[in-house]
Write an enzyme that holds these catalytic residues in place. Structure first.
Site, PDB file in Angstrom:
ATOM      1  N   LYS A 179      65.001 -91.900  75.446  1.00 44.51           N
ATOM      2  CA  LYS A 179      64.778 -91.153  76.674  1.00 44.51           C
ATOM      3  C   LYS A 179      63.225 -90.938  77.286  1.00 44.51           C
ATOM      4  CE  LYS A 179      64.141 -87.088  78.651  1.00 44.51           C
ATOM      5  NZ  LYS A 179      63.212 -87.392  79.729  1.00 44.51           N
ATOM      6  N   GLY A 231      56.067 -84.230  72.180  1.00 52.24           N
ATOM      7  CA  GLY A 231      56.321 -83.446  73.580  1.00 52.24           C
ATOM      8  C   GLY A 231      55.684 -82.061  73.208  1.00 52.24           C
ATOM      9  N   SER A 232      55.660 -81.150  74.103  1.00 51.70           N
ATOM     10  CA  SER A 232      55.501 -79.888  73.648  1.00 51.70           C
ATOM     11  C   SER A 232      56.178 -79.055  72.780  1.00 51.70           C
ATOM     12  CB  SER A 232      55.662 -78.915  74.942  1.00 51.70           C
ATOM     13  OG  SER A 232      56.962 -78.864  75.268  1.00 51.70           O
ATOM     14  N   GLU A 234      56.928 -76.170  72.637  1.00 52.78           N
ATOM     15  CA  GLU A 234      58.285 -75.413  73.109  1.00 52.78           C
ATOM     16  C   GLU A 234      59.601 -76.280  73.172  1.00 52.78           C
ATOM     17  OE1 GLU A 234      55.325 -75.378  74.423  1.00 52.78           O
ATOM     18  OE2 GLU A 234      54.914 -73.386  73.799  1.00 52.78           O
ATOM     19  N   GLY A 236      59.963 -78.782  71.484  1.00 47.16           N
ATOM     20  CA  GLY A 236      60.138 -79.340  70.152  1.00 47.16           C
ATOM     21  C   GLY A 236      61.085 -78.437  69.307  1.00 47.16           C
ATOM     22  N   GLU A 253      56.423 -84.676  67.077  1.00 51.43           N
ATOM     23  CA  GLU A 253      54.974 -84.768  67.377  1.00 51.43           C
ATOM     24  C   GLU A 253      54.646 -83.876  68.417  1.00 51.43           C
ATOM     25  OE1 GLU A 253      52.806 -86.367  65.409  1.00 51.43           O
ATOM     26  OE2 GLU A 253      54.040 -87.960  64.490  1.00 51.43           O
ATOM     27  N   CYS A 288      47.342 -84.719  73.536  1.00 49.62           N
ATOM     28  CA  CYS A 288      47.909 -83.794  72.820  1.00 49.62           C
ATOM     29  C   CYS A 288      46.535 -83.848  71.545  1.00 49.62           C
ATOM     30  CB  CYS A 288      49.156 -84.321  71.746  1.00 49.62           C
ATOM     31  SG  CYS A 288      49.014 -85.939  71.192  1.00 49.62           S
ATOM     32  N   GLU A 388      47.270 -74.884  74.797  1.00 50.56           N
ATOM     33  CA  GLU A 388      47.104 -76.230  75.398  1.00 50.56           C
ATOM     34  C   GLU A 388      46.923 -76.328  76.848  1.00 50.56           C
ATOM     35  OE1 GLU A 388      50.113 -79.237  74.445  1.00 50.56           O
ATOM     36  OE2 GLU A 388      48.556 -80.341  73.696  1.00 50.56           O
TER      37      GLU A 388
HETATM   38  P1  NAP Z   1      57.618 -81.762  77.385  1.00 50.35           P
HETATM   39  O1  NAP Z   1      57.839 -80.957  78.474  1.00 50.35           O
HETATM   40  O2  NAP Z   1      57.769 -81.176  76.031  1.00 50.35           O
HETATM   41  O3  NAP Z   1      58.746 -83.138  77.507  1.00 50.35           O
HETATM   42  C1  NAP Z   1      58.478 -84.181  76.515  1.00 50.35           C
HETATM   43  C2  NAP Z   1      60.059 -84.753  76.589  1.00 50.35           C
HETATM   44  O4  NAP Z   1      61.029 -83.780  76.414  1.00 50.35           O
HETATM   45  C3  NAP Z   1      60.089 -85.227  78.265  1.00 50.35           C
HETATM   46  O5  NAP Z   1      60.891 -86.611  78.038  1.00 50.35           O
HETATM   47  C4  NAP Z   1      61.027 -84.083  78.700  1.00 50.35           C
HETATM   48  O6  NAP Z   1      61.957 -84.657  79.759  1.00 50.35           O
HETATM   49  C5  NAP Z   1      61.968 -84.015  77.429  1.00 50.35           C
HETATM   50  N1  NAP Z   1      62.687 -82.541  77.445  1.00 50.35           N
HETATM   51  C6  NAP Z   1      62.453 -81.442  78.195  1.00 50.35           C
HETATM   52  N2  NAP Z   1      63.449 -80.511  77.706  1.00 50.35           N
HETATM   53  C7  NAP Z   1      64.334 -81.178  77.091  1.00 50.35           C
HETATM   54  C8  NAP Z   1      65.258 -80.680  76.374  1.00 50.35           C
HETATM   55  N3  NAP Z   1      65.678 -79.182  76.663  1.00 50.35           N
HETATM   56  N4  NAP Z   1      66.102 -81.550  75.670  1.00 50.35           N
HETATM   57  C9  NAP Z   1      65.634 -82.667  75.377  1.00 50.35           C
HETATM   58  N5  NAP Z   1      64.684 -83.459  75.991  1.00 50.35           N
HETATM   59  C10 NAP Z   1      63.900 -82.456  76.760  1.00 50.35           C
HETATM   60  O7  NAP Z   1      56.224 -82.384  77.326  1.00 50.35           O
HETATM   61  P2  NAP Z   1      55.278 -82.884  78.526  1.00 50.35           P
HETATM   62  O8  NAP Z   1      54.760 -81.832  79.246  1.00 50.35           O
HETATM   63  O9  NAP Z   1      56.150 -83.813  79.230  1.00 50.35           O
HETATM   64  O10 NAP Z   1      54.050 -83.621  77.551  1.00 50.35           O
HETATM   65  C11 NAP Z   1      52.852 -82.949  77.323  1.00 50.35           C
HETATM   66  C12 NAP Z   1      53.095 -82.272  75.711  1.00 50.35           C
HETATM   67  O11 NAP Z   1      53.357 -83.321  74.942  1.00 50.35           O
HETATM   68  C13 NAP Z   1      51.913 -81.740  75.244  1.00 50.35           C
HETATM   69  O12 NAP Z   1      52.295 -80.349  74.633  1.00 50.35           O
HETATM   70  C14 NAP Z   1      51.325 -82.587  74.436  1.00 50.35           C
HETATM   71  O13 NAP Z   1      50.568 -82.006  73.542  1.00 50.35           O
HETATM   72  C15 NAP Z   1      52.438 -83.342  73.841  1.00 50.35           C
HETATM   73  N6  NAP Z   1      52.292 -84.344  73.039  1.00 50.35           N
HETATM   74  C16 NAP Z   1      52.073 -84.810  71.729  1.00 50.35           C
HETATM   75  C17 NAP Z   1      51.783 -85.753  71.257  1.00 50.35           C
HETATM   76  C18 NAP Z   1      51.914 -85.816  69.706  1.00 50.35           C
HETATM   77  O14 NAP Z   1      51.863 -87.179  69.332  1.00 50.35           O
HETATM   78  N7  NAP Z   1      51.703 -84.846  68.925  1.00 50.35           N
HETATM   79  C19 NAP Z   1      51.630 -86.883  72.019  1.00 50.35           C
HETATM   80  C20 NAP Z   1      51.811 -86.671  73.437  1.00 50.35           C
HETATM   81  C21 NAP Z   1      51.974 -85.739  74.067  1.00 50.35           C
HETATM   82  P3  NAP Z   1      61.525 -84.498  81.286  1.00 50.35           P
HETATM   83  O15 NAP Z   1      61.413 -85.836  81.604  1.00 50.35           O
HETATM   84  O16 NAP Z   1      62.578 -84.018  82.051  1.00 50.35           O
HETATM   85  O17 NAP Z   1      60.370 -83.883  81.048  1.00 50.35           O
END
Ligand code: NAP
Ligand code: MG
Length: 495
Positions: A179, A231-232, A234, A236, A253, A288, A388
């Site tokens: 996804k 992703g985040s 939270e 995660g 991650e 990130c 963050e």
């Molecule tokens: P996010 O809100 O955690 O979303 C990430 C993904 O998870 C999106 O595809 C999101 O769908 C999906 N998601 C949200 N709620 C979910 C649920 N209840 N069940 C399953 N999937 C769900 O993160 P973001 O704000 O889009 O991205 C930024 C974050 O990603 C930052 O915290 C950043 O540090 C982190 N990040 C980490 C890395 C790494 O490798 N460590 C790399 C890049 C980014 P939607 O399409 O609805 O949003």
């Protein structure tokens, strides 16, 4: 707008299942030009039904895919790398329009993605189990794929994220349902056009949609044998709970708040300041890995701060596709509001604003949220130094005592990356040893080399991507023992 028309996009995209885009007969959502707000395409808002169809397709494809020789999987990954390479300019433009990052960066994303497909093409062949003689026989530890992998990625670097997930999973013989993020699905959906020409149906399936719908359906699906998420922290946790519920392995991650440390013995202060700016502003700060806490030694503090402020003020803020742009817009108005809110928090908690802090209007980009590069003089305990922000905002922290600085550098819930600048080997090594971070970059931030493990300590994640070890996360070990003869009787009476 011609910049959109020549991207070769479809008007609507359904889920990509069994090598075909499914007809769209349910709800859809809009993909917007992140600068102008124009609608670029409509995308199926997948739910449980589409996810179920995708998982079934992936499950059906799994037995044949796992039985292919690693050499065959490798050859197909190389074909995908070549196809992306031939199409990378178009794909990079799609990402630039979709998420608002300048072309130079989205182009690099695709090169990085290509290197991932190639790296795992090689690793597929060299990923081995192990074996050892045992009395009267031999033990073989085989590495076997899990089956269907459910993967969820964020929006900031979609090409890299898709490659990070798809390449190792299929190299190891798994099949995939992925996804993408609702804010950045287009380049992944366009990747499907190449996938369809290269891989057997069902090996790679894409279900666009929202996290709470498609994402939640994917993590809860009983046919998914392994979960991988970026992703985040939270979300995660939510994914981790879903994995715990069904007892399937989860790799994560997550977020970061990485320290970047300047020692007093640096030789070229301009080069160091330039690198620290790169650490902050790459991806418009939406990385990130961003080095968002700059620890500057007291002896060079004023010299660094002067250059940093001057350098940030020179940064050209503009539209993603304008050739002279260095910093462009954040992914969405919501993300822009979030970052502006943090700037307000910084001011309120007494951090000293050295430059930036305001929104910038860019002609013809009314929808885009552009924020001037922002530097605060801060204390590590402040929220702007602990949380963050995911925008072009840097907290600069003065240090004198090495032990205390290390304590502060480690004094956050995250542990994704860290940078340091020094010309003293002992400073470099002893500091690297003590930093709680999955990557430590000495004298060059973001120094991601193909094959170097990438993952987080503490709340930044579980597992390592980008390296040979990743294939271990996508396989389980099976011990098979062989004896040359049936064991002597245990229960039969001895003669
Ligand atoms: P996010 O809100 O955690 O979303 C990430 C993904 O998870 C999106 O595809 C999101 O769908 C999906 N998601 C949200 N709620 C979910 C649920 N209840 N069940 C399953 N999937 C769900 O993160 P973001 O704000 O889009 O991205 C930024 C974050 O990603 C930052 O915290 C950043 O540090 C982190 N990040 C980490 C890395 C790494 O490798 N460590 C790399 C890049 C980014 P939607 O399409 O609805 O949003
Ligand atoms: Mg999101």
């Amino acid at each position: 707008m011609s910049s959109i028309q020549d991207l070769g996009l479809s008007e609507t995209y359904g889920a990509f299942i069994d090598n075909a885009f499914q007809p769209v007969d349910g709800p859809t959502f809009a993909a917007l030009h992140s600068g102008t707000g124009e609608q670029i395409a409509r995308i199926a808002r997948c739910g449980a039904a589409e996810v179920d169809a995708a998982v079934q397709a992936a499950a059906k494809a799994f037995p044949a895919w796992r039985a292919t020789a690693p050499e065959e999987r490798s050859a197909l990954l190389l074909k995908l790398a070549a196809a992306v390479e031939a199409d990378q300019q178009r794909l990079a433009r799609i990402d630039s329009v979709d998420i608002g990052r300048r072309l130079f960066e989205t182009g690099l994303d695709h090169q990085f993605a290509i290197s991932q497909y190639r790296y795992f093409a090689a690793a597929a062949i060299t990923h081995e189990g192990f074996g050892r003689p045992i009395p009267g026989g031999y033990m073989v530890a085989r590495r076997e794929p899990y089956g269907v992998c459910g993967q969820i990625i964020p929006w900031n670097v979609p090409a890299i994220m898709a490659a990070f997930k798809i390449a190792p999973a299929i190299a190891a013989g798994n099949t995939v349902v992925l996804k993408p993020d609702e804010n950045a699905s287009l380049s992944t959906l366009e990747l499907c056009r190449h996938i369809a020409k290269i891989f057997p149906p069902g090996v790679i399936n894409i279900v666009p949609g929202f996290g709470e719908e498609a994402g939640a359906a994917l993590t809860a699906h009983p046919g998914v044998a392994k979960l991988a998420f970026t992703g985040s922290s939270e979300v995660g946790r939510i994914i981790s709970r879903a994995g715990a519920e069904r007892l399937v392995p989860v790799s994560l991650e997550l977020g970061g708040k990485s320290p970047n440390i300047i020692f007093p013995d640096i030789e070229d202060i301009d080069a160091v300041v330039d690198n620290a700016m790169f650490a902050t502003l790459y991806c418009n700060g939406q990385s990130c890995l961003a080095g968002t806490r700059l620890f500057v030694h007291d002896a060079v503090y004023d010299a660094v701060m002067d250059r940093l402020v001057a350098g940030m003020e020179r940064v050209k803020v503009g539209a993603a596709l304008a050739p002279d742009t260095v910093l462009s817009n954040l992914v969405s108005p919501e993300q822009g509001e979030r970052v502006m809110n943090y700037i307000g928090i910084g001011k309120a908690e007494g951090a000293r604003l050295m430059t930036g802090g305001q929104r910038i209007a860019v002609e013809g980009q009314a929808h885009g949220h552009f924020i001037a590069p922002t530097v605060f003089e801060a204390d590590n305990r402040m929220r702007i130094a602990q949380e963050e922000i995911f925008g072009p905002v840097l907290s600069v922290i003065r240090w004198k005592d090495h032990d205390r600085m290390i304590e502060e550098a480690n004094g956050v819930r995250y542990g994704l990356a860290a940078g340091l600048y020094t010309s003293n080997l002992r400073n470099a090594w002893e500091t690297a040893e003590r930093l709680q971070a999955g990557s430590v970059w000495i004298n060059h931030y973001f120094n991601l080399a193909s094959g170097s493990p990438f993952g987080g300590f503490k709340e930044s994640g579980i597992g390592s991507e980008y390296c040979h070890e990743t294939l271990n996360m996508y396989t389980h070990l099976k011990a098979v023992t062989i004896q040359t003869r049936v064991a002597a009787p245990w229960f039969a009476p001895k003669a």
